[in-house]
Enzyme design. Structure first.
Site, PDB file in Angstrom:
ATOM      1  N   HIS A 185       9.788   8.933  14.220  1.00  0.00           N
ATOM      2  CA  HIS A 185       8.741   7.953  13.861  1.00  0.00           C
ATOM      3  C   HIS A 185       7.364   8.639  13.757  1.00  0.00           C
ATOM      4  O   HIS A 185       6.457   8.340  14.530  1.00  0.00           O
ATOM      5  CB  HIS A 185       8.700   6.804  14.882  1.00  0.00           C
ATOM      6  CG  HIS A 185       8.046   5.567  14.337  1.00  0.00           C
ATOM      7  ND1 HIS A 185       8.405   4.292  14.738  1.00  0.00           N
ATOM      8  CD2 HIS A 185       7.040   5.408  13.436  1.00  0.00           C
ATOM      9  CE1 HIS A 185       7.644   3.412  14.108  1.00  0.00           C
ATOM     10  NE2 HIS A 185       6.807   4.062  13.310  1.00  0.00           N
ATOM     11  N   ARG A 240      10.563   0.180   9.103  1.00  0.00           N
ATOM     12  CA  ARG A 240      10.956  -0.207  10.456  1.00  0.00           C
ATOM     13  C   ARG A 240      12.481  -0.157  10.540  1.00  0.00           C
ATOM     14  O   ARG A 240      13.185  -0.547   9.593  1.00  0.00           O
ATOM     15  CB  ARG A 240      10.496  -1.630  10.788  1.00  0.00           C
ATOM     16  CG  ARG A 240       9.047  -1.747  11.218  1.00  0.00           C
ATOM     17  CD  ARG A 240       8.769  -1.087  12.568  1.00  0.00           C
ATOM     18  NE  ARG A 240       7.374  -1.203  12.974  1.00  0.00           N
ATOM     19  CZ  ARG A 240       6.411  -0.342  12.648  1.00  0.00           C
ATOM     20  NH1 ARG A 240       6.694   0.719  11.894  1.00  0.00           N
ATOM     21  NH2 ARG A 240       5.182  -0.508  13.082  1.00  0.00           N
ATOM     22  N   GLU A 249      14.418   2.309  18.998  1.00  0.00           N
ATOM     23  CA  GLU A 249      13.686   3.539  19.313  1.00  0.00           C
ATOM     24  C   GLU A 249      13.334   3.584  20.798  1.00  0.00           C
ATOM     25  O   GLU A 249      12.982   2.540  21.359  1.00  0.00           O
ATOM     26  CB  GLU A 249      12.394   3.601  18.479  1.00  0.00           C
ATOM     27  CG  GLU A 249      12.694   3.763  17.009  1.00  0.00           C
ATOM     28  CD  GLU A 249      11.436   3.743  16.149  1.00  0.00           C
ATOM     29  OE1 GLU A 249      10.314   3.806  16.688  1.00  0.00           O
ATOM     30  OE2 GLU A 249      11.579   3.666  14.929  1.00  0.00           O
ATOM     31  N   ARG A 288       0.827  -1.221   0.000  1.00  0.00           N
ATOM     32  CA  ARG A 288       0.000   0.000   0.000  1.00  0.00           C
ATOM     33  C   ARG A 288       0.859   1.268   0.000  1.00  0.00           C
ATOM     34  O   ARG A 288       0.659   2.168  -0.826  1.00  0.00           O
ATOM     35  CB  ARG A 288      -0.926  -0.006   1.238  1.00  0.00           C
ATOM     36  CG  ARG A 288      -2.042  -1.028   1.169  1.00  0.00           C
ATOM     37  CD  ARG A 288      -2.708  -1.178   2.525  1.00  0.00           C
ATOM     38  NE  ARG A 288      -1.798  -1.790   3.475  1.00  0.00           N
ATOM     39  CZ  ARG A 288      -1.963  -2.999   4.017  1.00  0.00           C
ATOM     40  NH1 ARG A 288      -3.035  -3.710   3.747  1.00  0.00           N
ATOM     41  NH2 ARG A 288      -1.083  -3.499   4.849  1.00  0.00           N
ATOM     42  N   ILE A 289       1.819   1.345   0.934  1.00  0.00           N
ATOM     43  CA  ILE A 289       2.591   2.587   1.069  1.00  0.00           C
ATOM     44  C   ILE A 289       3.601   2.730  -0.079  1.00  0.00           C
ATOM     45  O   ILE A 289       3.735   3.812  -0.660  1.00  0.00           O
ATOM     46  CB  ILE A 289       3.269   2.669   2.454  1.00  0.00           C
ATOM     47  CG1 ILE A 289       2.186   2.685   3.545  1.00  0.00           C
ATOM     48  CG2 ILE A 289       4.172   3.907   2.561  1.00  0.00           C
ATOM     49  CD1 ILE A 289       2.696   2.541   4.973  1.00  0.00           C
TER      50      ILE A 289
HETATM   51  P1  NAP Z   1       1.863  -3.801   2.933  1.00  0.00           P
HETATM   52  O1  NAP Z   1       0.785  -3.247   2.088  1.00  0.00           O
HETATM   53  O2  NAP Z   1       1.656  -5.133   3.600  1.00  0.00           O
HETATM   54  O3  NAP Z   1       3.199  -3.861   2.054  1.00  0.00           O
HETATM   55  C1  NAP Z   1       4.347  -4.547   2.454  1.00  0.00           C
HETATM   56  C2  NAP Z   1       5.221  -4.849   1.241  1.00  0.00           C
HETATM   57  O4  NAP Z   1       6.394  -5.526   1.704  1.00  0.00           O
HETATM   58  C3  NAP Z   1       4.617  -5.727   0.175  1.00  0.00           C
HETATM   59  O5  NAP Z   1       5.031  -5.249  -1.065  1.00  0.00           O
HETATM   60  C4  NAP Z   1       5.221  -7.107   0.429  1.00  0.00           C
HETATM   61  O6  NAP Z   1       5.175  -7.757  -0.823  1.00  0.00           O
HETATM   62  C5  NAP Z   1       6.603  -6.707   0.910  1.00  0.00           C
HETATM   63  N1  NAP Z   1       7.203  -7.737   1.809  1.00  0.00           N
HETATM   64  C6  NAP Z   1       6.616  -8.320   2.864  1.00  0.00           C
HETATM   65  N2  NAP Z   1       7.469  -9.182   3.461  1.00  0.00           N
HETATM   66  C7  NAP Z   1       8.615  -9.121   2.735  1.00  0.00           C
HETATM   67  C8  NAP Z   1       9.856  -9.800   2.834  1.00  0.00           C
HETATM   68  N3  NAP Z   1      10.078 -10.717   3.806  1.00  0.00           N
HETATM   69  N4  NAP Z   1      10.813  -9.508   1.932  1.00  0.00           N
HETATM   70  C9  NAP Z   1      10.574  -8.607   0.950  1.00  0.00           C
HETATM   71  N5  NAP Z   1       9.407  -7.938   0.808  1.00  0.00           N
HETATM   72  C10 NAP Z   1       8.439  -8.207   1.683  1.00  0.00           C
HETATM   73  O7  NAP Z   1       2.230  -2.806   4.120  1.00  0.00           O
HETATM   74  P2  NAP Z   1       2.102  -1.206   4.123  1.00  0.00           P
HETATM   75  O8  NAP Z   1       0.758  -0.807   4.590  1.00  0.00           O
HETATM   76  O9  NAP Z   1       2.617  -0.687   2.835  1.00  0.00           O
HETATM   77  O10 NAP Z   1       3.121  -0.876   5.312  1.00  0.00           O
HETATM   78  C11 NAP Z   1       4.479  -1.230   5.206  1.00  0.00           C
HETATM   79  C12 NAP Z   1       5.200  -1.007   6.517  1.00  0.00           C
HETATM   80  O11 NAP Z   1       5.397   0.391   6.735  1.00  0.00           O
HETATM   81  C13 NAP Z   1       4.441  -1.448   7.786  1.00  0.00           C
HETATM   82  O12 NAP Z   1       4.571  -2.840   8.015  1.00  0.00           O
HETATM   83  C14 NAP Z   1       5.081  -0.617   8.871  1.00  0.00           C
HETATM   84  O13 NAP Z   1       6.155  -1.320   9.456  1.00  0.00           O
HETATM   85  C15 NAP Z   1       5.608   0.605   8.124  1.00  0.00           C
HETATM   86  N6  NAP Z   1       4.914   1.858   8.515  1.00  0.00           N
HETATM   87  C16 NAP Z   1       5.613   2.835   9.130  1.00  0.00           C
HETATM   88  C17 NAP Z   1       4.991   4.019   9.450  1.00  0.00           C
HETATM   89  C18 NAP Z   1       5.730   5.132  10.125  1.00  0.00           C
HETATM   90  O14 NAP Z   1       5.154   5.825  10.953  1.00  0.00           O
HETATM   91  N7  NAP Z   1       6.984   5.359   9.792  1.00  0.00           N
HETATM   92  C19 NAP Z   1       3.628   4.200   9.173  1.00  0.00           C
HETATM   93  C20 NAP Z   1       2.950   3.179   8.551  1.00  0.00           C
HETATM   94  C21 NAP Z   1       3.605   2.008   8.214  1.00  0.00           C
HETATM   95  P3  NAP Z   1       5.545  -9.268  -1.035  1.00  0.00           P
HETATM   96  O15 NAP Z   1       4.743 -10.020  -0.022  1.00  0.00           O
HETATM   97  O16 NAP Z   1       5.201  -9.530  -2.448  1.00  0.00           O
HETATM   98  O17 NAP Z   1       7.014  -9.345  -0.787  1.00  0.00           O
HETATM   99  C1  GLV Z   2       3.579   2.816  12.206  1.00  0.00           C
HETATM  100  O1  GLV Z   2       4.762   2.711  12.273  1.00  0.00           O
HETATM  101  C2  GLV Z   2       2.709   1.787  11.745  1.00  0.00           C
HETATM  102  O2  GLV Z   2       3.170   0.660  11.528  1.00  0.00           O
HETATM  103  O3  GLV Z   2       1.503   2.076  11.601  1.00  0.00           O
END
Ligand code: NAP
Ligand code: GLV
Length: 324
Positions: free
Chosen positions: A285, A238, A267, A156-157
């Site tokens: 964060h 992360r 963190e 998604r992101i």
């Molecule tokens: P998402 O939609 O589940 O996307 C995760 C992506 O990572 C997918 O493309 C997945 O595709 C890939 N992936 C998963 N496991 C993997 C692995 N072992 N090796 C390589 N690629 C892998 O998640 P999202 O909503 O985009 O969020 C992503 C992450 O952003 C969250 O899990 C969170 O930790 C972080 N986040 C941080 C903040 C912040 O405040 N900084 C805010 C929101 C989210 P494949 O399964 O095809 O590999």
């Molecule tokens: C923030 O880091 C989140 O995973 O929503």
């Protein structure tokens, strides 16, 4: 008897109103993170817990919670929760995807721009009163428009960041275990490539995979060394995904142009060596830190917690095996 829900830390009021309809709420109304001992004591009587990424819900914590049926995390990432241990105890784990996608992509792009164009340092310079005149090379940085962006993780992101990159005329590469649908690749003008190629060709590498054992140090010494010396690493996913020591060494030795980081390995501790570097932008964060978004996240977690406790399937279930 109404089920009992522990809310581990301060939340937006929307969550409490939802929980109080069906549950008795044990609200720890403080920013302070409960120690493992206090968390375990409070979990003893809880049927549900609404928690945050700062709470460690490991096997020991779950073992102390004989009545627990729901863990509702106010975040999309849930690497602080031992999901296997929860599943073994038939505890449903929920998270809050979607509502924070655009806010986190906005922050990622802001961090990318701030890092490339050295915005925080230039602003500190002005605030300090040091600005004397316009100079030909004053606070010059790197180009963003037209450059190559490599997205590690294209969920998604990652996809939302790719949409923003289109407006900057960027070439977009991505790596993930599974390839996106051709229509989506075409819409986002994104090309699926192996990670090594992405690292070698990108001017900006932005990390968007979940944390946890499977992605720990996915970007390590070898990967950092594959990047261009003129490239920037951006991490809003992360801290555990990037080997922080390897990144610091590469930045100190001039093997990378800079880094923009919103997340760290330990963190809220950020290594002094990282804080000393002139070519990094460091944020506490705040990827999803938009008031309306955080309020929605709280409400979503509360609704899913209450749903599980009513015996209903929640909207965002991490371990569907529990409802099989
Ligand atoms: P998402 O939609 O589940 O996307 C995760 C992506 O990572 C997918 O493309 C997945 O595709 C890939 N992936 C998963 N496991 C993997 C692995 N072992 N090796 C390589 N690629 C892998 O998640 P999202 O909503 O985009 O969020 C992503 C992450 O952003 C969250 O899990 C969170 O930790 C972080 N986040 C941080 C903040 C912040 O405040 N900084 C805010 C929101 C989210 P494949 O399964 O095809 O590999
Ligand atoms: C923030 O880091 C989140 O995973 O929503």
């Amino acid at each position: 008897m109404k089920p009992r829900v522990l809310v581990t830390r301060k939340v937006y009021p929307a969550a409490l109103a939802i929980l109080q309809e069906d549950c008795v709420v044990d609200y720890h109304d403080a920013y302070e993170v409960l120690s493992p001992e206090r968390l375990q004591r409070k979990l003893q009587h809880a049927h549900g817990v609404v928690c945050q990424l700062t709470d460690r819900l490991d096997a020991a914590a779950l073992a102390a919670a004989p009545n627990l049926r729901a863990i509702a995390q106010i975040a999309v990432g849930y690497d602080n929760i031992d999901v296997a241990a929860a599943t073994a105890r038939r505890i449903a784990v929920t998270n809050t995807p979607g509502v924070l996608t655009e806010a986190t992509a906005d922050l990622t792009f802001a961090l990318l721009l701030a890092t490339a164009r050295r915005l925080p340092a230039a602003e500190r310079f002005l605030h300090s009163g040091a600005w004397q005149r316009w100079d030909i090379d004053l606070w010059c940085g790197a180009d963003v428009h037209g450059r190559t962006l490599g997205l590690v993780g294209f969920g998604r992101i990652g996809q939302a960041v790719a949409r923003r990159a289109q407006g900057f005329g960027m070439r977009v590469l991505y790596s993930s275990r599974n390839r996106a649908e051709p229509a989506l690749e075409a819409e986002l003008r994104a090309q699926h490539v192996p990670l090594d190629l992405l690292l070698a060709q990108s001017d900006f590498v932005s990390v968007h995979v979940p944390g946890g054992a499977a992605t720990r140090h996915l970007i390590g010494v070898e990967q950092v060394c594959r990047m261009k010396r003129t490239a920037f690493l951006i991490n809003t996913a992360r801290g555990s995904v990037v080997d922080e020591a390897a990144l610091i060494a590469a930045l100190e030795e001039g093997l990378l142009a800079g880094a923009g980081l919103d997340v760290f390995e330990q963190e809220p501790q950020v290594p002094e060596a990282l804080r000393r570097l002139p070519n990094v932008v460091l944020l506490p964060h705040i990827g999803s830190a938009v008031t309306s978004v955080r309020s929605l996240m709280c409400a979503l977690a509360a609704r899913d917690c209450a749903a599980v406790l009513r015996g209903e399937r929640p909207q965002h279930l991490v371990n569907p095996e529990v409802f099989a």
